[in-house]
Design a protein around this motif. Structure first.
Motif, PDB file in Angstrom:
ATOM      1  N   SER A   1      -1.013  -6.716   0.561  1.00 25.31           N
ATOM      2  CA  SER A   1      -1.373  -6.448  -0.824  1.00 25.31           C
ATOM      3  C   SER A   1      -1.362  -4.941  -1.086  1.00 25.31           C
ATOM      4  N   ARG A   2      -0.817  -4.585  -2.216  1.00 25.87           N
ATOM      5  CA  ARG A   2      -0.814  -3.172  -2.607  1.00 25.87           C
ATOM      6  C   ARG A   2      -1.829  -2.932  -3.727  1.00 25.87           C
ATOM      7  N   ARG A   3      -2.703  -3.917  -3.929  1.00 25.46           N
ATOM      8  CA  ARG A   3      -3.683  -3.866  -5.011  1.00 25.46           C
ATOM      9  C   ARG A   3      -4.515  -2.585  -4.982  1.00 25.46           C
TER      10      ARG A   3
ATOM     11  N   TRP B   1      -5.307  -1.515 -13.355  1.00 27.74           N
ATOM     12  CA  TRP B   1      -4.078  -1.384 -12.579  1.00 27.74           C
ATOM     13  C   TRP B   1      -3.177  -0.347 -13.236  1.00 27.74           C
ATOM     14  N   ASP B   2      -2.449   0.358 -12.404  1.00 26.92           N
ATOM     15  CA  ASP B   2      -1.467   1.338 -12.846  1.00 26.92           C
ATOM     16  C   ASP B   2      -0.294   1.273 -11.874  1.00 26.92           C
ATOM     17  N   HIS B   3       0.718   0.511 -12.245  1.00 23.20           N
ATOM     18  CA  HIS B   3       1.875   0.313 -11.373  1.00 23.20           C
ATOM     19  C   HIS B   3       2.695   1.579 -11.167  1.00 23.20           C
ATOM     20  N   ARG B   4       2.496   2.579 -12.018  1.00 20.88           N
ATOM     21  CA  ARG B   4       3.208   3.833 -11.834  1.00 20.88           C
ATOM     22  C   ARG B   4       2.841   4.481 -10.504  1.00 20.88           C
ATOM     23  N   LYS B   5       1.666   4.167  -9.973  1.00 19.84           N
ATOM     24  CA  LYS B   5       1.217   4.716  -8.691  1.00 19.84           C
ATOM     25  C   LYS B   5       2.079   4.233  -7.519  1.00 19.84           C
ATOM     26  N   LEU B   6       2.847   3.194  -7.731  1.00 21.96           N
ATOM     27  CA  LEU B   6       3.713   2.655  -6.663  1.00 21.96           C
ATOM     28  C   LEU B   6       5.043   3.411  -6.579  1.00 21.96           C
ATOM     29  N   GLY B   7       5.272   4.321  -7.507  1.00 19.60           N
ATOM     30  CA  GLY B   7       6.491   5.122  -7.462  1.00 19.60           C
ATOM     31  C   GLY B   7       7.763   4.335  -7.681  1.00 19.60           C
TER      32      GLY B   7
END
Length: 154
Positions: free
Chosen positions: A2-4, A145-151
């Motif tokens: 999980s990348r949560r 959540w902020d999916h931008r953090k996953l690059g």
């Protein structure tokens, strides 16, 4: 894996996000047991949100019966841009005319972007406040959540 944990917003990020965005989707429980969903403009004060709405609306009837709601503020046009804050909230229904008018005046300032426009609309706000109630959403649980953090990755 999980990348949560990688996409959770900090408290400061949540506050900045709520300050930046403009519409909250508010879910209350309708009389038949199904969620009733309504978009509202809002005033962020940290994690607490204030707004106003017509006192005769279905959402107010729902919130008088059960003063709890789930509030969602979200943004992003694609998966890697998705950001949001979901809050389970206790809700105060404000019926005091002065408090309702103050919420209306603050909304005019925020959404017009101009305190002078809001001041010139004070009579409009007072007339509207007589038909409205304030709603104060106080979170009991916050998920972000902020999916931008996953690059850009998944």
């Amino acid at each position: 894996m999980s990348r949560r944990d990688q996409i959770v917003m900090t408290t400061d990020e949540v506050a900045a996000f709520l300050e930046q965005e403009r519409v909250a989707n508010v879910a209350s429980m309708g009389p038949g047991g199904r969620p009733h969903l309504a978009p509202l403009w809002y005033l962020p004060e940290g994690p607490v949100l204030r707004t106003w709405t017509y006192g005769s609306s279905q959402k107010v009837k729902n919130l008088l019966r059960l003063p709890q709601a789930t509030v969602l503020v979200e943004a992003g046009g694609s998966y890697e841009e998705l950001r949001g804050v979901s809050m389970e909230c206790d809700v105060e229904v404000v019926e005091d005319g002065e408090r309702v008018a103050a919420i209306g005046a603050d909304l005019m300032v925020r959404y017009s972007g101009n305190p002078e426009v809001a001041a010139s609309a004070s009579q409009f706000v007072r007339v509207q406040a007589a038909k409205r109630v304030g709603l104060v959403f106080t979170p009991t649980k916050v998920v972000s959540w902020d999916h931008r953090k996953l690059g850009g990755g998944y």
